[in-house]
Design an enzyme around this catalytic site. Structure first.
Site, short mmCIF file in Angstrom:
data_model
loop_
_atom_site.label_atom_id
_atom_site.label_comp_id
_atom_site.label_asym_id
_atom_site.label_seq_id
_atom_site.Cartn_x
_atom_site.Cartn_y
_atom_site.Cartn_z
CG ASP A 225 -2.36 0.99 1.37
OD1 ASP A 225 -2.91 0.75 0.50
OD2 ASP A 225 -1.62 2.14 1.69
CG ASN A 233 -4.77 11.16 -5.54
OD1 ASN A 233 -3.44 11.17 -6.89
ND2 ASN A 233 -4.94 9.99 -5.15
CG ASP A 242 -3.88 8.83 -12.39
OD1 ASP A 242 -4.13 7.81 -11.83
OD2 ASP A 242 -4.65 9.13 -13.89
CD GLU A 268 -4.42 4.13 -1.73
OE1 GLU A 268 -5.15 4.24 -0.84
OE2 GLU A 268 -5.25 3.86 -2.91
#
Length: 359
Positions: A225, A233, A242, A268
């Site tokens: 993770d 973000n 991304d 993620e």
């Protein structure tokens, strides 16, 4: 469900062999029906016992192939047996009719079957040889002055149609296979990162777990993770987020072995499935991944870290795929609770609970 699945329960609709096997059985059943019905008609209606012997011999041959196919799984050999028998039947019919009554038209059913069962290259060779032989036979009949509907114009028409069929079916089969391969790739690939998607990981984890248990070997998984990914973000935007995921995907592909499966688990999160690997070896890989990701900017000046939960399905346990993933998730939770940017391996749920009580 296809009736032949009772012979081959391991072949599902998503198996590349599914349609090939279905075609083999369909051709066999059609030929069995053809030989039995025509054989009976030749005896009872046409008083042609000599041809009926040929029909019943064909029935026995096809029944033998059917028995072979239903008791085995070598469909390459089965496909060639079916194709060879079909060619024999077609050419025998053409010879018996001496090319009359449009008997040559029957050879046009060969290309789609040959190309589908054997591919563009082998299909082209088989079809080309049979068509060339039929063209030669037709021409010889003309030279012998066989009466009926044989003519030079008919011979030229046959050559033209045979050539067109050869190239058209070869092009069609090649295009069909390329489209199927592209569809297969798309169905197992995460569109953003290019890694395997969750569905493919689920299927392979179950398959590899079963194989490892059968061989008496261990299997480990790494659940990964990205730490504080929401901040990436929020601060840099989702497009940049991304790109960070894609950069991590690239590092993961470089870190794992060829036999390992790495994919995007969702959001993620990533999953690495390591066959024939114990928890110690998996931890070595996990720590290498942690170090590799934290030691360099992933995109421009953006750094990130990951937390990894490691779990092992040893050969002396009955952990299911769901169980080993659950254990990896617990290990990941422990890595998060201990400050992130690290890998943790828990051998069992009890060890997790004990470690949690000591925090």
């Amino acid at each position: 469900m296809k009736y032949w699945r009772k012979y081959h329960p391991e072949i599902n609709v998503d198996d590349p062999r599914y349609h090939q096997v279905s075609l083999i059985y369909s051709i066999l059943l059609i030929m069995l029906a053809y030989f039995s019905v025509i054989g009976v008609l030749n005896v009872t209606l046409f008083d042609a016992a000599h041809i009926a012997v040929y029909d019943f011999s064909g029935f026995v041959l096809i029944a033998g192939i059917y028995f072979y196919v239903s008791r085995g799984s070598n469909f390459t050999v089965a496909g060639w047996l079916v194709t060879g028998t079909l060619i024999f039947v077609l050419l025998a019919f053409i010879h018996l009719a001496e090319g009359r009554n449009y008997s040559l038209i029957w050879v046009t059913i060969l290309p789609p079957i040959a190309f589908f069962l054997h591919g563009p290259r082998a299909g082209a060779w088989v079809t080309g040889i049979v068509f060339a032989y039929c063209g030669w036979f037709f021409y010889e009949q003309l030279n012998r002055g066989i009466p009926g509907d044989l003519s030079l114009g008919a011979w030229l028409n046959f050559i033209e149609v045979a050539t067109a069929q050869l190239f058209l079916f070869r092009y069609y089969e090649r295009s069909r296979r390329e489209a199927y391969e592209q569809l297969q790739t798309t169905s197992v690939t995460d569109p953003l990162t290019g890694l395997y998607n969750r569905l493919h990981l689920d299927v392979n984890l179950n398959t590899l777990l079963s194989s490892s248990r059968h061989k008496g070997l261990n299997l480990s998984v790494l659940l990964i993770d990205v730490d504080h990914f929401k901040k990436v973000n929020d601060e840099y935007g989702h497009l940049m987020g991304d790109r960070v995921l894609c950069a991590i995907a690239t590092l993961l592909k470089e870190a794992v072995r060829e036999c390992d499966f790495v994919g995007r688990w969702g959001g993620e999160e990533f999953l690495v499935v390591c066959p024939e690997t114990d928890s110690k070896e998996a931890m070595t890989l996990a720590n290498r991944i942690v170090e590799s990701i934290q030691s360099q900017p992933l995109v421009e000046d953006i750094y990130a870290t990951v937390s990894i939960g490691v779990a092992e399905a040893s050969n002396n346990t009955n952990l299911t795929a769901e169980g080993v993933l659950h254990l990896a998730d617990k290990s990941l939770y422990m890595a998060k609770s201990r400050g992130r940017n690290r890998a943790i391996s828990m051998l069992s749920a009890d060890s997790f609970d004990n470690a949690l009580s000591n925090i």
